[in-house]
Design a protein around this motif. Structure first.
Motif, PDB file in Angstrom:
ATOM      1  N   ALA A  23      71.520  29.267  25.790  1.00 33.90           N
ATOM      2  CA  ALA A  23      70.587  30.347  25.224  1.00 33.90           C
ATOM      3  C   ALA A  23      70.276  31.322  25.956  1.00 33.90           C
ATOM      4  CB  ALA A  23      69.399  29.492  24.669  1.00 33.90           C
ATOM      5  N   SER A  24      70.166  32.432  25.305  1.00 35.82           N
ATOM      6  CA  SER A  24      69.790  33.964  25.896  1.00 35.82           C
ATOM      7  C   SER A  24      68.864  34.569  25.022  1.00 35.82           C
ATOM      8  CB  SER A  24      70.560  34.585  26.518  1.00 35.82           C
ATOM      9  OG  SER A  24      71.650  34.732  25.452  1.00 35.82           O
ATOM     10  N   PHE A  28      63.279  30.385  26.268  1.00 33.41           N
ATOM     11  CA  PHE A  28      63.794  28.819  25.861  1.00 33.41           C
ATOM     12  C   PHE A  28      62.929  27.691  26.001  1.00 33.41           C
ATOM     13  CE2 PHE A  28      67.239  26.104  25.245  1.00 33.41           C
ATOM     14  CZ  PHE A  28      67.288  24.877  25.951  1.00 33.41           C
ATOM     15  N   ARG A  29      62.220  27.430  27.165  1.00 39.09           N
ATOM     16  CA  ARG A  29      61.264  26.533  26.938  1.00 39.09           C
ATOM     17  C   ARG A  29      60.393  26.365  26.101  1.00 39.09           C
ATOM     18  NH1 ARG A  29      59.554  25.707  32.163  1.00 39.09           N
ATOM     19  NH2 ARG A  29      60.986  27.223  33.187  1.00 39.09           N
ATOM     20  N   ASP A  75      68.181  27.143  30.795  1.00 42.17           N
ATOM     21  CA  ASP A  75      68.365  27.395  29.320  1.00 42.17           C
ATOM     22  C   ASP A  75      69.454  26.883  28.698  1.00 42.17           C
ATOM     23  OD1 ASP A  75      66.873  30.919  29.803  1.00 42.17           O
ATOM     24  OD2 ASP A  75      65.983  28.966  30.324  1.00 42.17           O
ATOM     25  N   ALA A  76      69.660  25.690  28.580  1.00 39.95           N
ATOM     26  CA  ALA A  76      70.779  24.987  28.068  1.00 39.95           C
ATOM     27  C   ALA A  76      70.182  23.729  27.393  1.00 39.95           C
ATOM     28  CB  ALA A  76      71.796  24.658  29.094  1.00 39.95           C
ATOM     29  N   ASP A  98      63.577  30.610  15.224  1.00 42.59           N
ATOM     30  CA  ASP A  98      63.134  31.927  15.912  1.00 42.59           C
ATOM     31  C   ASP A  98      62.433  32.936  14.824  1.00 42.59           C
ATOM     32  OD1 ASP A  98      64.284  34.995  17.172  1.00 42.59           O
ATOM     33  OD2 ASP A  98      62.618  33.856  17.710  1.00 42.59           O
ATOM     34  N   ARG A  99      61.027  33.058  14.825  1.00 43.49           N
ATOM     35  CA  ARG A  99      60.260  33.522  14.099  1.00 43.49           C
ATOM     36  C   ARG A  99      60.583  33.368  12.549  1.00 43.49           C
ATOM     37  NH1 ARG A  99      61.353  39.170  17.060  1.00 43.49           N
ATOM     38  NH2 ARG A  99      63.302  38.056  17.267  1.00 43.49           N
ATOM     39  N   GLY A 100      60.596  32.012  12.186  1.00 41.08           N
ATOM     40  CA  GLY A 100      60.945  31.536  11.053  1.00 41.08           C
ATOM     41  C   GLY A 100      62.229  31.668  10.239  1.00 41.08           C
TER      42      GLY A 100
END
Length: 114
Positions: A23-24, A28-29, A75-76, A98-100
């Motif tokens: 992920a980028s 991520f956490r 980030d995986a 992400d944001r809904g």
């Protein structure tokens, strides 16, 4: 959000595969992550999920065979798949909210031959 899945391939029934998703462009956490799959002619379904704190859930068909995990430093998110069955054949997608909005990676094909 960018999600990049890899690790799919062809395997015989009873075999194992490990899928990875990097992920980028997200913290991520802080994100819950999930793996979905879509078999030919079927709707996309949730396979497994892992919260930001590491709590996991599994769909009934994969319980005891699949393991979802995450690496917050790298980030995986990963999906270990064991005792694979022909009915596990599908395109597997990693995903997050992400944001809904649900975001998807490009998918990786898993084919299990009998």
């Amino acid at each position: 959000v960018q999600l990049q899945a890899s690790g799919g391939g062809e395997v015989q029934a009873g075999g194992s595969l490990r899928l990875s998703c990097s992920a980028s462009r997200i913290m991520f956490r802080a994100y819950d992550m999930a793996w979905y799959r879509q078999a030919p002619g079927k709707e996309r379904e949730l396979v497994a999920s892992i919260t930001s704190s590491g709590v996991t859930t599994y769909a009934n068909p994969v319980k005891g065979r699949f393991i979802i995990s995450r690496d917050n430093f790298g980030d995986a998110v990963y999906l270990e798949m064991h005792s694979l069955r022909p009915e596990d054949t599908a395109v597997y997608y990693c995903s997050t909210l992400d944001r809904g909005q649900r975001r998807w990676g490009q998918g990786t094909l898993v084919t299990v031959s009998s």
